[in-house]
Design an enzyme around this catalytic site. Structure first.
Site, PDB file in Angstrom:
ATOM      1  N   GLU A   1      49.365  43.546  38.806  1.00  0.00           N
ATOM      2  CA  GLU A   1      50.042  42.176  37.805  1.00  0.00           C
ATOM      3  C   GLU A   1      51.784  41.612  38.158  1.00  0.00           C
ATOM      4  OE1 GLU A   1      48.237  39.492  35.449  1.00  0.00           O
ATOM      5  OE2 GLU A   1      46.581  40.276  36.763  1.00  0.00           O
TER       6      GLU A   1
ATOM      7  N   GLU B   1      40.712  42.695  39.261  1.00  0.00           N
ATOM      8  CA  GLU B   1      40.092  41.737  38.438  1.00  0.00           C
ATOM      9  C   GLU B   1      38.538  40.311  38.723  1.00  0.00           C
ATOM     10  OE1 GLU B   1      42.886  41.585  35.485  1.00  0.00           O
ATOM     11  OE2 GLU B   1      43.579  42.872  35.798  1.00  0.00           O
TER      12      GLU B   1
HETATM   13  C1  FCB Z   1      45.351  39.093  34.297  1.00  0.00           C
HETATM   14  C2  FCB Z   1      45.708  41.144  33.458  1.00  0.00           C
HETATM   15  C3  FCB Z   1      44.638  41.495  32.222  1.00  0.00           C
HETATM   16  C4  FCB Z   1      43.725  39.996  31.578  1.00  0.00           C
HETATM   17  C5  FCB Z   1      43.292  38.906  32.493  1.00  0.00           C
HETATM   18  C6  FCB Z   1      42.650  37.824  31.503  1.00  0.00           C
HETATM   19  O1  FCB Z   1      46.677  38.977  34.402  1.00  0.00           O
HETATM   20  O2  FCB Z   1      45.341  41.815  34.332  1.00  0.00           O
HETATM   21  O3  FCB Z   1      44.806  42.306  31.828  1.00  0.00           O
HETATM   22  O4  FCB Z   1      44.770  39.394  30.359  1.00  0.00           O
HETATM   23  O5  FCB Z   1      44.460  38.858  32.925  1.00  0.00           O
END
Ligand code: FCB
Length: 453
Positions: A179, A364
């Site tokens: 990210e 994610e």
């Molecule tokens: C993302 C991050 C991860 C976690 C999630 C909820 O942005 O990569 O580390 O904090 O959000």
């Protein structure tokens, strides 16, 4: 605890493994600072340790010193992953643990820890999926300007080379950065994460240098003949909060900063115009000379998705003159609107940008809920709904022909949620942060069932 025979719940998912293509990869994710415990094993200080130590930066002034104590309890955690039945584990290497000063002599204990961890995955039939940088910049580099300093990108390439030569024979997939938007905009303009800066100049410099770091890292790993190299980007479904021309233009700027800047730099070797309008003046003078490095071919793209944002024009402030407005749908404990269709709408757009052949992975997706443990059980039904709805979108996109090859749930276990401390629980496994006891939630057992069928 024998999880296989544990059947206290009838909770189940709406889908099962066999609904997805044969080689579709299911996984769970964590990151180093959020679970390991930075006080152990000769780990160096990172900018997260420093940021968390300043009163008021993090809810409850919590830090990642112990976190889930995964540094010591990794075997129990890998057993839980194995018993869950997923294919892969997305974890990250702490730069500060391996190179306590950001460069120079590596910490032998840190290197040995990841040897144990990776070998432990392989012994359990879990595919190691390694992210090089998930945010814990060594403080020694942060002191020299961190991501605002071009040199940090070169130090990251050295770190990548070390990790790749040490573990490359055992790792199935490498991501350079997790990210980059969070590393740069969220942390250097919005000031909501380490190092907590709030300037447009810091944002522009870090937005460029983090991409340069990515490109140099890919080059370094390619020169070691490593395969399966990619990056993990976060996307939000952005929509205007109202029909006004100003809201539409604000949304274009917001979208350019979060959804286009990093993706277009990598795929088109250029930055999007609506973002350049405000950031161009602050970029390094010869930034365009770096675009060939940044646009190195990648082998896969990771997509993190959590929510949508409604965007309005913000009067009386400079670029980007945007503000987010809360949408009407139900929210998670983070106050993030649950909006699964946003993922369904982003996927074709991203696929078009990277090309139909590029393997896409959802790296994610998940939500924070704060249900308590009652009688040793955590009934996190909301989490089941969330996964069901988002996986339905992924399935729909695959059915339309998109090359989506995997889905990774965030997160294996409750952990340190950055500026929110230990307050926001994203895990399939509950952690008692006093005793560090691990207790699988209803969602864990439901995933387990889906993985078996
Ligand atoms: C993302 C991050 C991860 C976690 C999630 C909820 O942005 O990569 O580390 O904090 O959000």
């Amino acid at each position: 605890m024998n999880i296989q025979n544990h059947s206290f719940l009838n909770a189940h998912m709406d889908w099962q493994r066999s609904d997805f293509p044969t080689n579709f990869e299911f996984g769970v994710a964590t990151s180093a600072y959020q679970i390991e415990g930075s006080q152990f094993g000769g780990c160096g200080e990172s900018h997260w340790d420093r940021y968390a130590a300043k009163s008021g930066n993090v809810v409850g002034n919590e830090h990642g010193g112990i976190a889930c104590d995964h540094y010591n309890r990794w075997e129990e955690d890998l057993n839980l992953i194995q018993q869950l039945g997923v294919d892969s584990y997305r974890f990250s290497t702490s730069w500060a643990r391996i190179m306590p000063y950001g460069k120079g002599q590596p910490n032998a204990k840190g290197l040995a820890f990841y040897d144990r961890l990776i070998d432990g995955m392989l012994a359990r039939g879990i595919s190691p999926n390694l992210t090089l940088y998930h945010w814990e910049l060594p403080m020694a580099l942060a002191d020299k300007g961190g991501w605002c300093n071009r040199d940090t990108a070169y130090r990251f390439a050295d770190f990548s080379e070390l990790i790749c030569s040490r573990y490359g024979d055992r790792v199935d997939r490498f991501a350079t950065i997790n990210e980059p938007w969070c590393v740069s905009w969220l942390s250097h303009f919005l000031g909501l994460q380490a190092p907590g800066k709030t300037s447009l100049e810091a944002a522009a410099l870090s937005m460029h240098h983090i991409l340069l770091a990515h490109g140099l890292s890919i080059q370094a790993m390619r020169s070691l003949n490593q395969r399966n190299l990619g990056i993990v980007l976060n996307f939000e479904h952005a929509q205007p909060a109202d029909d006004s021309e100003r809201a539409i233009l604000a949304t274009e700027r917001h979208d350019a900063i979060i959804n286009r800047w990093f993706l277009e730099a990598i795929t088109k070797k250029q930055y999007p115009e609506p973002a350049l309008e405000g950031l161009g003046d602050y970029l390094p003078e010869s930034y365009s000379e770096d675009m060939d490095i940044i646009g190195q071919p990648i082998d896969w793209l990771g997509i993190n998705y959590y929510t949508r944002q409604l965007i309005a024009h913000e009067d009386g402030c400079g670029f980007p003159a945007t503000k987010t407005v809360l949408g009407p749908r139900p929210k998670t404990a983070m106050d993030w609107e649950i909006y699964p269709e946003g993922l369904g709408q982003l996927l074709p757009r991203i696929a078009e940008q990277v090309g139909a052949d590029m393997p896409l992975y959802i790296t994610e997706n998940g939500l924070a809920t704060n249900e308590p443990i009652i009688d040793g059980r955590s009934q996190d039904g909301l989490r089941l709904d969330f996964f069901n709805q988002h996986l339905a979108e992924v399935k729909g996109a695959i059915d339309k022909g998109l090359n989506i090859q995997g889905y990774t749930a965030w997160s294996l276990m409750d952990n340190y949620e950055w500026s929110f401390g230990y307050d926001k629980r994203f895990g399939l496994i509950h952690i008692d942060f006093e005793t560090l006891k691990r207790t699988p939630k209803a969602s864990y057992y439901a995933w387990q069932k889906s993985m078996q069928s």
